[in-house]
Design an enzyme around this catalytic site. Structure first.
Site, mmCIF file in Angstrom:
data_model
loop_
_atom_site.group_PDB
_atom_site.id
_atom_site.type_symbol
_atom_site.label_atom_id
_atom_site.label_comp_id
_atom_site.label_asym_id
_atom_site.label_seq_id
_atom_site.Cartn_x
_atom_site.Cartn_y
_atom_site.Cartn_z
ATOM 1 C CB SER A 225 10.701 3.668 -12.701
ATOM 2 O OG SER A 225 10.378 4.312 -13.787
ATOM 3 N NE ARG A 226 10.998 11.257 -9.122
ATOM 4 C CZ ARG A 226 11.622 11.230 -8.831
ATOM 5 N NH1 ARG A 226 12.552 11.711 -10.082
ATOM 6 N NH2 ARG A 226 12.814 12.066 -7.189
ATOM 7 C CB VAL A 227 8.443 9.337 -17.045
ATOM 8 C CG1 VAL A 227 8.080 10.095 -15.769
ATOM 9 C CG2 VAL A 227 9.976 8.345 -17.237
#
Lengths: 508, 129
Positions: free
Chosen positions: A370-372
Site C-alpha cells: 500500500s503506497r499511500v
C-alpha cells in the site's frame, strides 16, 4: 398497489400533448447504413460530438447509442439497447447531451443498470440530479493527500497494507481466491463500524445469480441501505459493460462532492477491458498487444483518477476505489494487470496456494503493498504492526526452506513458531470484519509472546477467548481503543493481564 | 495502390462540377463507382452531393404532404426552406402520402422537419403517453 393521482396523470397527458404543439425548426438527422454486433454505422450527423448520445428510430420506439468513432464519412456508434430492433435506413438524430445517470441519496439501496434504470423491481427512481458518466478527474489543487483511514475490517490488510480514504488499492489474484469476498467484507465493515462511507459496487459482466446472492447478503448484514449496486450481466451488450464503472463512479462522485465519503468496488476491470476490446475491434480500431486497443491504459487511468481525497476548499470528501483484476495462473505481468498496478496506489495480491492451504484471506505479504495508506493508518494499529509485514514475509521464506531439514538453531525455530501463530491469527472467516480494538489486541498479544505457549491449532480459540474477556470486563477501555488513538500503558497492561489469563486454558 | 477516396471528397468534387454545369459529371461518377467497385455507396454519395450542394446554397428538399398543395402554399414552403437553411436556391420534390393524416414533412440531406400528425402520434407512442 400504489394510489394513482387522477389530477397528476391528467396533467402529465396535457403537458405531453402541449409539447407536441411546438414544432422546432429543421433538426439534424442521419441514417443508419449498417448495424450489427451492437454497433451502428451512421451516415450524416456531421455535427455529432465524441460520446454524444444519438437516438435511432425503430418500429415506434427509440434506441439510444453513443458516438465513439467520428470518421470522415460515417460515425461508429455503440448501441445501448438491442441491435435487433435497429434497421439499416433508420433515421438517427442527436439527443443534444452526453451520457448522464441519476445520482443522489435516492439511489441508495437500489440495484440499477449503467443507465440508472432500476433492476430490483422497486419503484421508479426519482433522482433530482444527474451526473456525467464521463467526467474529468479533479485537478491537482483540488486534492489533498490521503490521511484518513478506510478500515476494511480485515486484520491483515488494516495492519500490513492500510487503505486511506481517496486511495486506489487494487485487489488482484486468480479466480476463486477471495477477491470479491475482500471487497464485500470491506463494504460490510463500513456499515458495522458506522463509518458513514457509502458503498458503490459495480458488477461488470458478473453472473446474475452471484449479484442476487450478494444483494441478499448485503441486506441480511444491514449494508444495503448505504449501498448502490450497478449491475451488468454476461448477456448485456458490451456497451453497458463498458459504461458500468463510469456510471457507478458518477454516482459515487455525488457523495464525494457533497462532503461525503464513498467506496467504489469495480468487479472486475479485466472483464471491463475485454468488453472495451470487443467494442474497439467492432469499431475497427487497430488492435495492439493481446488485441486490446491502444487506449486501454487511458480507459482505466481516467476512471481511477476520479477517485480522490478532495481538498478542504472542495468539502474534503473522498472517493476510494477497490478495483479488482483477475489474473491467469498468477501472472501479474500480463498487459491489463501491469497497467492497473501502475495506475493504483498499491495492490493486495491473493495467492491460490495460500488459499488452498487454508490461509484465508490468502494475501501474499511479499507481493502486496500500500503506497499511500501508511499515512492514514490509525495510531493504535500502527504501533503494533510496524514489523508485521517483514516478519511474515521472512517466516514464509524460512518455512519453505525448513521443509528440507530439521536442524534449526533456536532463533530460527522461534521465528518460525511466532510466524505460524501469526499466520493462524491473521486467518479470518468471511463476513466477519474486525474492529480496531479487536485487531489491536490480537496483534499485540502475539507480538508480546502471550500465545507462544498456545498450540497453533488453538490460536483462534485463544484469540476469541481473549477478545470476549476484554469486551466483558473492560468494555469502556476497548471502546476508547476503538477510536484509533494510541493505547496507553495502562490499557496495554490490562490487555496483557486479560490475555494471559484467557490464554492459560489453551496452553499445552 | 492508390488511396481509397472518401465519399466526402468525391461528393465535394461532383458538387463543384454540377455548379460549374459539367453535364457529364453524373455519367463520370457512375463510371467511377463501377470501376472502383463502389456501386453500393451510390445512394450515400448522392446524399453527400446534396449535402455539399446545400453548403454551397442549393438545397434539394423532399417534401411529403397528406393532401395536394396549392401553388401559394408550395411557394411558402420553399420560402421556409430557403430561410431555414440559408439557401439561395431550393429544388423541391413534392409527393403526397395520405398515411401522414395531415401536416408536412421536409427532408433535406442533413436535416428533417416533421410536423405531421403521424409523426406526433409516433412521438406520443414512444413517450408511452
Amino acid at each position: 398497489m400504489s394510489e394513482l393521482s387522477v389530477t397528476e396523470l391528467s396533467e402529465d397527458l396535457r403537458r405531453a400533448i402541449e409539447s407536441l404543439e411546438k414544432t422546432e425548426g429543421l433538426s439534424t438527422v442521419g441514417i443508419v447504413t449498417r448495424v450489427g454486433d451492437g454497433v451502428a454505422w451512421v451516415h450524416g450527423l456531421r455535427d455529432a460530438g465524441f460520446s454524444e448520445v444519438l437516438e435511432i428510430e425503430s418500429d415506434g420506439k427509440t434506441v439510444e447509442a453513443f458516438a465513439l468513432n467520428l470518421n470522415e464519412d460515417e460515425i461508429g456508434a455503440v448501441l445501448l439497447g438491442e441491435d435487433s430492433s435497429v434497421k439499416a435506413g433508420a433515421k438517427v438524430s442527436l439527443k443534444g447531451t452526453v451520457l448522464e445517470v441519476p445520482v443522489g441519496e435516492e439511489m441508495l439501496g437500489r440495484v440499477v443498470d449503467p443507465l440508472g434504470r432500476p433492476l430490483d423491481g422497486g419503484p421508479a427512481i426519482k433522482a433530482k440530479k444527474t451526473g456525467l458518466v464521463e467526467r474529468n478527474a479533479v485537478g491537482v489543487m483540488g486534492r489533498k493527500s490521503v490521511h484518513e483511514p478506510l478500515m476494511t475490517g480485515i486484520m491483515s490488510i488494516d495492519a500490513m497494507f492500510p487503505i486511506g480514504r481517496g486511495q486506489r488499492e487494487l485487489i488482484i489474484g486468480d479466480r476463486q481466491t477471495g477477491k470479491t469476498a475482500l471487497a464485500i467484507d470491506t463494504m460490510i465493515n463500513q456499515a458495522k463500524q458506522k463509518s458513514g462511507v457509502v458503498n458503490v459496487y459495480v458488477a461488470i459482466g458478473q453472473k446474475l445469480s452471484k449479484i442476487a446472492r450478494l444483494v441478499d447478503r448485503l441486506k441480511s448484514e444491514g449494508v444495503m441501505e448505504q449501498t448502490i449496486i450497478v449491475a451488468t450481466g454476461p448477456s448485456d451488450p458490451a456497451s453497458l459493460l463498458y459504461l458500468a464503472p463510469y456510471a457507478g463512479t458518477a454516482m459515487g462522485e455525488y457523495f464525494r462532492d457533497n462532503k461525503g465519503h464513498a467506496l467504489m468496488v469495480y468487479d472486475d476491470l479485466t472483464k471491463h477491458a475485454v468488453a472495451y476490446r470487443q467494442m474497439s475491434l467492432l469499431l475497427r480500431r487497430p488492435p495492439g498487444r493481446e488485441a486490446f486497443p491502444g487506449d486501454v491504459f487511458y480507459l482505466h487511468s481516467r476512471l481511477l483518477e476520479r477517485s480522490a481525497k478532495l481538498s478542504d476548499d472542495l468539502g474534503a470528501g473522498s472517493l476510494t476505489a477497490l478495483p479488482i483484476i483477475e489474473t491467469q495462473a498468477g501472472d501479474i505481468s500480463a498487459y491489463i494487470p501491469t497497467n492497473v498496478i501502475s495506475i493504483t496506489d498499491g495492490q493486495i495480491f491473493l495467492e491460490t496456494d495460500l488459499f488452498y492451504q487454508g490461509i484465508r484471506p490468502a494475501i501474499s505479504a511479499g507481493l502486496s503493498v500500500s503506497r499511500v495508506g501508511g499515512a492514514a493508518q490509525t495510531k493504535a494499529i500502527k504501533s503494533v504492526s510496524s514489523h508485521l509485514k517483514l516478519g511474515l514475509s521472512q517466516f514464509r521464506e524460512l518455512a519453505s526452506f525448513t521443509q528440507f531439514g530439521s536442524d534449526l538453531d533456536e532463533a530460527t525455530k522461534k521465528q518460525i513458531d511466532r510466524g505460524q501463530r501469526l499466520t493462524e491469527l491473521l486467518k479470518q472467516p468471511q463476513y466477519q470484519p474486525m474492529s480496531i480494538w479487536e485487531q489491536y489486541v490480537s496483534i499485540y498479544a502475539v507480538s508480546e509472546g502471550i500465545f507462544d505457549a498456545v498450540g497453533v491449532d488453538k490460536i483462534k480459540d485463544a484469540q476469541a477467548a481473549v477478545l470476549t474477556k476484554l469486551w466483558t470486563d473492560y468494555k469502556k477501555d476497548m471502546r476508547e481503543l476503538n477510536k484509533g488513538g494510541k493505547a496507553t500503558d495502562e490499557v496495554n497492561k490490562l490487555i496483557v493481564k486479560a490475555a494471559k489469563s484467557a490464554a492459560k486454558g489453551f496452553e499445552g | 495502390m492508390s488511396k481509397k477516396l472518401s465519399r466526402r471528397t468525391i461528393a465535394q468534387y461532383c458538387a463543384n462540377q454540377i455548379i460549374a454545369k459539367d453535364d457529364l459529371i453524373i455519367k463520370k461518377l457512375a463510371a467511377f463507382l463501377v470501376d472502383s467497385n463502389r456501386t453500393r455507396e451510390a445512394i450515400l454519395i448522392v446524399r453527400d452531393i446534396e449535402s455539399a450542394l446545400a453548403s454551397s446554397g442549393t438545397v434539394v428538399a423532399r417534401v411529403v404532404v397528406a393532401h395536394e398543395l396549392q401553388a401559394s402554399v408550395e411557394a411558402e414552403i420553399k420560402k421556409f426552406i430557403a430561410h431555414s437553411t440559408d439557401a439561395t436556391k431550393v429544388a423541391m420534390q413534392v409527393t403526397t402520402d395520405a398515411s401522414l393524416l395531415g401536416g408536412i414533412s421536409i427532408d433535406t440531406p442533413d436535416h428533417r422537419f416533421d410536423d405531421t400528425v403521424q409523426g406526433k402520434l409516433k412521438t406520443l407512442r414512444a413517450n408511452k403517453v
